[in-house]
Motif scaffolding. Structure first.
Motif, PDB file in Angstrom:
ATOM      1  N   GLY A  86     -58.143  83.954  24.686  1.00  0.00           N
ATOM      2  CA  GLY A  86     -57.004  84.283  24.160  1.00  0.00           C
ATOM      3  C   GLY A  86     -56.474  83.100  23.119  1.00  0.00           C
ATOM      4  O   GLY A  86     -56.592  82.133  23.077  1.00  0.00           O
ATOM      5  N   TYR A  87     -55.641  83.643  22.337  1.00  0.00           N
ATOM      6  CA  TYR A  87     -54.807  82.832  21.395  1.00  0.00           C
ATOM      7  C   TYR A  87     -53.790  81.870  22.147  1.00  0.00           C
ATOM      8  O   TYR A  87     -53.298  82.095  23.220  1.00  0.00           O
ATOM      9  N   GLY A  88     -53.477  80.658  21.490  1.00  0.00           N
ATOM     10  CA  GLY A  88     -52.626  79.670  22.059  1.00  0.00           C
ATOM     11  C   GLY A  88     -51.050  79.441  21.368  1.00  0.00           C
ATOM     12  O   GLY A  88     -50.469  78.948  22.020  1.00  0.00           O
ATOM     13  N   MET A  89     -50.957  80.166  20.556  1.00  0.00           N
ATOM     14  CA  MET A  89     -49.898  80.148  19.613  1.00  0.00           C
ATOM     15  C   MET A  89     -48.841  81.468  19.773  1.00  0.00           C
ATOM     16  O   MET A  89     -49.404  82.616  19.078  1.00  0.00           O
ATOM     17  N   PRO A  90     -47.599  81.231  20.270  1.00  0.00           N
ATOM     18  CA  PRO A  90     -47.099  80.190  20.872  1.00  0.00           C
ATOM     19  C   PRO A  90     -47.600  80.231  22.445  1.00  0.00           C
ATOM     20  O   PRO A  90     -47.897  81.262  22.840  1.00  0.00           O
ATOM     21  N   SER A  91     -47.146  79.327  23.212  1.00  0.00           N
ATOM     22  CA  SER A  91     -47.501  79.234  24.739  1.00  0.00           C
ATOM     23  C   SER A  91     -46.627  80.217  25.313  1.00  0.00           C
ATOM     24  O   SER A  91     -45.499  80.223  25.247  1.00  0.00           O
ATOM     25  N   SER A  92     -47.203  81.177  26.097  1.00  0.00           N
ATOM     26  CA  SER A  92     -46.529  82.187  26.954  1.00  0.00           C
ATOM     27  C   SER A  92     -45.858  81.561  28.129  1.00  0.00           C
ATOM     28  O   SER A  92     -44.770  82.016  28.322  1.00  0.00           O
ATOM     29  N   HIS A  93     -46.278  80.578  28.819  1.00  0.00           N
ATOM     30  CA  HIS A  93     -45.691  79.874  29.769  1.00  0.00           C
ATOM     31  C   HIS A  93     -44.411  79.235  29.347  1.00  0.00           C
ATOM     32  O   HIS A  93     -43.552  79.393  29.978  1.00  0.00           O
ATOM     33  N   ALA A  94     -44.310  78.449  28.247  1.00  0.00           N
ATOM     34  CA  ALA A  94     -43.333  77.905  27.690  1.00  0.00           C
ATOM     35  C   ALA A  94     -42.164  78.885  27.363  1.00  0.00           C
ATOM     36  O   ALA A  94     -41.143  78.435  27.634  1.00  0.00           O
ATOM     37  N   GLN A  95     -42.599  79.883  26.702  1.00  0.00           N
ATOM     38  CA  GLN A  95     -41.840  80.730  26.367  1.00  0.00           C
ATOM     39  C   GLN A  95     -41.076  81.589  27.586  1.00  0.00           C
ATOM     40  O   GLN A  95     -39.929  81.785  27.352  1.00  0.00           O
ATOM     41  N   PHE A  96     -41.800  81.930  28.576  1.00  0.00           N
ATOM     42  CA  PHE A  96     -41.324  82.365  29.743  1.00  0.00           C
ATOM     43  C   PHE A  96     -40.364  81.542  30.394  1.00  0.00           C
ATOM     44  O   PHE A  96     -39.118  81.967  30.781  1.00  0.00           O
ATOM     45  N   VAL A  97     -40.546  80.426  30.683  1.00  0.00           N
ATOM     46  CA  VAL A  97     -39.767  79.566  31.448  1.00  0.00           C
ATOM     47  C   VAL A  97     -38.423  78.978  30.553  1.00  0.00           C
ATOM     48  O   VAL A  97     -37.382  78.897  31.090  1.00  0.00           O
ATOM     49  N   ALA A  98     -38.509  79.164  29.237  1.00  0.00           N
ATOM     50  CA  ALA A  98     -37.434  78.769  28.424  1.00  0.00           C
ATOM     51  C   ALA A  98     -36.530  79.850  28.361  1.00  0.00           C
ATOM     52  O   ALA A  98     -35.407  79.693  28.494  1.00  0.00           O
ATOM     53  N   PHE A  99     -37.008  81.050  28.591  1.00  0.00           N
ATOM     54  CA  PHE A  99     -36.150  82.267  28.292  1.00  0.00           C
ATOM     55  C   PHE A  99     -35.367  82.406  29.734  1.00  0.00           C
ATOM     56  O   PHE A  99     -34.208  82.462  29.824  1.00  0.00           O
ATOM     57  N   PHE A 100     -35.950  82.031  30.937  1.00  0.00           N
ATOM     58  CA  PHE A 100     -35.595  82.251  32.232  1.00  0.00           C
ATOM     59  C   PHE A 100     -34.624  81.105  32.297  1.00  0.00           C
ATOM     60  O   PHE A 100     -33.603  81.326  32.910  1.00  0.00           O
ATOM     61  N   SER A 101     -34.827  79.863  32.222  1.00  0.00           N
ATOM     62  CA  SER A 101     -33.857  78.720  32.460  1.00  0.00           C
ATOM     63  C   SER A 101     -32.843  78.988  31.509  1.00  0.00           C
ATOM     64  O   SER A 101     -31.633  78.754  32.028  1.00  0.00           O
ATOM     65  N   LEU A 102     -32.775  79.123  30.124  1.00  0.00           N
ATOM     66  CA  LEU A 102     -31.663  79.383  29.388  1.00  0.00           C
ATOM     67  C   LEU A 102     -30.905  80.556  29.776  1.00  0.00           C
ATOM     68  O   LEU A 102     -29.558  80.472  29.940  1.00  0.00           O
ATOM     69  N   THR A 103     -31.256  81.618  30.095  1.00  0.00           N
ATOM     70  CA  THR A 103     -30.754  82.946  30.552  1.00  0.00           C
ATOM     71  C   THR A 103     -29.926  82.672  31.754  1.00  0.00           C
ATOM     72  O   THR A 103     -28.653  82.910  31.997  1.00  0.00           O
ATOM     73  N   LEU A 104     -30.690  82.158  32.716  1.00  0.00           N
ATOM     74  CA  LEU A 104     -29.979  81.687  34.146  1.00  0.00           C
ATOM     75  C   LEU A 104     -28.883  80.726  33.878  1.00  0.00           C
ATOM     76  O   LEU A 104     -27.738  80.594  34.448  1.00  0.00           O
ATOM     77  N   THR A 105     -28.928  79.634  32.833  1.00  0.00           N
ATOM     78  CA  THR A 105     -27.962  78.905  32.497  1.00  0.00           C
ATOM     79  C   THR A 105     -26.661  79.361  31.968  1.00  0.00           C
ATOM     80  O   THR A 105     -25.481  79.412  32.253  1.00  0.00           O
ATOM     81  N   PHE A 106     -26.968  80.168  30.944  1.00  0.00           N
ATOM     82  CA  PHE A 106     -25.845  81.112  30.230  1.00  0.00           C
ATOM     83  C   PHE A 106     -25.225  81.937  31.327  1.00  0.00           C
ATOM     84  O   PHE A 106     -23.939  81.923  31.369  1.00  0.00           O
ATOM     85  N   PHE A 107     -25.869  82.615  32.395  1.00  0.00           N
ATOM     86  CA  PHE A 107     -25.132  83.407  33.323  1.00  0.00           C
ATOM     87  C   PHE A 107     -24.380  82.313  34.082  1.00  0.00           C
ATOM     88  O   PHE A 107     -23.004  82.684  34.535  1.00  0.00           O
ATOM     89  N   LEU A 108     -24.837  81.525  34.592  1.00  0.00           N
ATOM     90  CA  LEU A 108     -23.982  80.410  35.492  1.00  0.00           C
ATOM     91  C   LEU A 108     -22.653  79.804  34.930  1.00  0.00           C
ATOM     92  O   LEU A 108     -21.735  79.561  35.608  1.00  0.00           O
ATOM     93  N   LEU A 109     -23.099  79.413  33.558  1.00  0.00           N
ATOM     94  CA  LEU A 109     -21.932  78.796  33.132  1.00  0.00           C
ATOM     95  C   LEU A 109     -20.944  79.498  32.279  1.00  0.00           C
ATOM     96  O   LEU A 109     -19.695  79.377  32.189  1.00  0.00           O
ATOM     97  N   PHE A 110     -21.216  80.875  31.903  1.00  0.00           N
ATOM     98  CA  PHE A 110     -20.449  81.580  30.928  1.00  0.00           C
ATOM     99  C   PHE A 110     -20.073  83.004  31.570  1.00  0.00           C
ATOM    100  O   PHE A 110     -19.130  83.686  31.179  1.00  0.00           O
ATOM    101  N   ARG A 111     -20.925  83.519  32.438  1.00  0.00           N
ATOM    102  CA  ARG A 111     -20.530  84.851  32.959  1.00  0.00           C
ATOM    103  C   ARG A 111     -20.259  84.952  34.420  1.00  0.00           C
ATOM    104  O   ARG A 111     -19.711  85.674  34.945  1.00  0.00           O
ATOM    105  N   HIS A 112     -20.994  84.125  35.222  1.00  0.00           N
ATOM    106  CA  HIS A 112     -20.668  83.937  36.776  1.00  0.00           C
ATOM    107  C   HIS A 112     -19.309  83.464  37.035  1.00  0.00           C
ATOM    108  O   HIS A 112     -19.178  82.201  36.885  1.00  0.00           O
ATOM    109  N   VAL A 113     -18.402  84.184  37.420  1.00  0.00           N
ATOM    110  CA  VAL A 113     -17.097  83.613  37.991  1.00  0.00           C
ATOM    111  C   VAL A 113     -16.912  84.159  39.225  1.00  0.00           C
ATOM    112  O   VAL A 113     -16.052  84.946  39.720  1.00  0.00           O
ATOM    113  N   PRO A 114     -17.414  83.372  40.163  1.00  0.00           N
ATOM    114  CA  PRO A 114     -17.179  83.871  41.788  1.00  0.00           C
ATOM    115  C   PRO A 114     -15.980  83.518  42.293  1.00  0.00           C
ATOM    116  O   PRO A 114     -15.344  82.487  41.996  1.00  0.00           O
TER     117      PRO A 114
END
Length: 230
Positions: A86-114
């Motif tokens: 398979g091809y290497g550009m861009p890294s699927s692992h890096a893209q996966f975890v970047a999306f997950f961590s940032l989306t979770l961060t946005f949720f915790l800081l800007f949307r989640h108001v428990p």
């Protein structure tokens, strides 16, 4: 003598690493994080039926689709030391975890108001910020492991992180528009969502406290009934 067809390896969890290197061994386990997160997604969706988790998983799949397209458009090979396919550009692992961590961060800081309840005090903003930083650091470790294992060049990993981050910003903005325009409420009112018991509580209700008040009430009532029987 009967001949058998040559066997192939399922590369989904097949990771090359140096058995004499402990860091390489740890990196091999870090390579399984995306698969583990998919299991977490499926478990949470099945057990909690939260629309927010469904939306996040839909974005995660969309991010993977973008990575698939980018790899076949750019067609950049992996490092020479890598024996995989398979091809290497861009890294699927890096893209996966970047999306997950940032989306979770946005949720915790800007949307989640428990809201606090009688039985539980939810995480403060500072605690949610700390959790976000831990998630981002963990994502950075997964992305770095791809370089250490020679699956990707630093450039491929950086581009993967950038692509995941951009998609996370776009997806969070998109879901915010869906919420403000009332489309999420409309989806929750559909027959399919109601049949599936899909709900939207995690934005204002802490998952740790979800259902705890009902359980405590049931437990106390059962104890009282047991005392009366005695």
């Amino acid at each position: 003598m009967e001949e058998y067809p040559p066997l192939a390896s399922l590369s989904l969890t097949h990771v090359h690493y140096n058995p004499a290197d402990r860091i390489s061994y740890i990196c091999a386990w870090l390579a399984l994080v995306p698969q583990g997160l998919c299991i977490v997604y499926a478990t949470l969706i099945w057990s909690n039926r939260e629309i927010e988790i469904c939306l996040m998983f839909a974005g995660q799949l969309g991010c993977e689709a973008v990575n698939w397209i980018l790899k076949r458009y750019i067609k950049e090979e992996r490092p020479r030391e890598m024996h995989g396919k398979g091809y290497g550009m861009p890294s699927s692992h890096a893209q996966f975890v970047a999306f997950f961590s940032l989306t979770l961060t946005f949720f915790l800081l800007f949307r989640h108001v428990p809201h606090p309840t009688e039985t539980h005090t939810p995480f403060t903003f500072f605690q949610r910020l700390l959790l976000s930083l831990v998630t981002l650091a963990f994502a950075a470790a997964v992305a770095s492991s791809r370089i250490y294992l020679n699956y990707h060049t630093p450039k491929q990993v950086l581009v993967g992180c950038a692509a995941g981050a951009v998609f996370a910003v776009v997806w969070f903005g998109f879901t915010t528009v869906l919420r403000r325009a009332g489309w999420v409420d409309w989806m929750l009112d559909t027959r399919l969502a109601r049949t599936g018991r899909v709900r939207d509580l995690v934005v204002q209700e802490d998952l740790v406290d979800s259902g705890w008040a009902r359980w405590e009430e049931r437990r106390v009532r059962r104890r009282l009934e047991e005392k009366k029987r005695r």
